[in-house]
Design an enzyme around this catalytic site. Structure first.
Site, PDB file in Angstrom:
ATOM      1  N   ASP A  32      39.669  37.802  40.672  1.00 12.45           N
ATOM      2  CA  ASP A  32      40.775  38.229  39.945  1.00 12.45           C
ATOM      3  C   ASP A  32      41.796  38.804  40.636  1.00 12.45           C
ATOM      4  OD1 ASP A  32      39.641  38.078  37.277  1.00 12.45           O
ATOM      5  OD2 ASP A  32      38.077  39.589  37.730  1.00 12.45           O
ATOM      6  N   GLY A 139      43.361  43.391  33.580  1.00  8.33           N
ATOM      7  CA  GLY A 139      43.629  44.544  34.490  1.00  8.33           C
ATOM      8  C   GLY A 139      42.555  45.093  34.878  1.00  8.33           C
ATOM      9  N   ASP A 170      36.426  35.534  29.250  1.00  7.56           N
ATOM     10  CA  ASP A 170      36.521  36.276  30.490  1.00  7.56           C
ATOM     11  C   ASP A 170      36.674  37.724  29.739  1.00  7.56           C
ATOM     12  OD1 ASP A 170      36.789  37.717  32.872  1.00  7.56           O
ATOM     13  OD2 ASP A 170      38.586  36.685  33.404  1.00  7.56           O
TER      14      ASP A 170
END
Ligand code: DX5
Ligand code: ZN
Length: 208
Positions: A32, A139, A170
């Site tokens: 990520d 985030g 996800d």
């Protein structure tokens, strides 16, 4: 169903987390990346990442939660991942980036934020390897699964009769929320459910 493990939120250091993931039956290491612009958080440091990602024995699945794809896609390609996913919301040049990645022989994914409607991605379904549906606002790891994405996932899944893309999900996946999506996805990304525990393989087994 393939499992990609995100090391974003873990009980252990990044290095130890990756080493622990190496020891499991996970299919991919989900990376990520955040630029402080597309999302508020920022963990983009390619020099450090290059060192860190060398520790992975799993193929890399890079998730770019970034703007500035001119730089970030090129940097991501250097890591020799199996796939790179960029966000539909981050660019107006979707076809261009699909071509760049295909030329580099990297699988292409397009990610959609929870509020982004499916119709915007339909024109690209014939070109991409997979679509990643975000089931949390991007985030942070460890957020709750958003059930509001389920109609979208169902709609997207119906297009697989026409096109051969795969679907990945996800955010907020655990042993309970997985039942909402299992029938519709080819791959799940899971982070905190696995990495906040001592026994990673046990958690992965529960998801399988
Ligand atoms: C969210 C990331 C996810 C997240 C998954 O911004 O894209 O990959 O780390 O972590 P969990 O499974 O904890 O939601
Ligand atoms: Zn991700």
């Amino acid at each position: 169903m393939k499992i990609a493990v995100s090391y974003l939120k873990s009980k252990y250091s990044k290095e130890e987390t990756i080493e622990r993931i190496n020891q499991t039956s996970a299919d991919y290491l989900h990376v990520d990346l955040m630029d402080g612009s597309f999302v508020e958080q920022n963990n983009l440091n390619w020099k450090e990442l290059t060192k860190l990602l060398k520790k992975s024995q799993k193929p890399l699945d890079i998730h770019l939660m970034t703007n500035d794809l001119d730089i970030q896609i090129m940097e991501a390609i250097k890591q020799k991942p199996e796939m790179i996913t960029f966000h539909l919301e981050a660019t107006k040049e979707v076809s261009k980036w699909i071509k760049v990645l295909k030329k580099a022989k990297i699988k292409v994914g397009i990610a959609l934020n929870p509020d982004t409607p499916i119709n915007l991605v339909i024109p690209f379904l014939k070109e991409v390897d997979f679509i990643l549906i975000m089931s949390v606002v991007p985030g942070l790891g460890g957020q709750a699964f958003l059930k509001s994405i389920l109609p979208k996932l169902k709609e997207l899944s119906s297009y697989r009769k026409e096109y051969s893309f795969k679907i990945s999900i996800d955010g907020g996946i655990n042993e309970e929320t997985i039942f909402n999506v299992k029938e519709m996805v080819d791959m799940i990304v899971s982070g905190s459910y696995i990495c906040q525990n001592e026994n990673y393989e046990e958690q992965i087994k529960k998801l399988r």
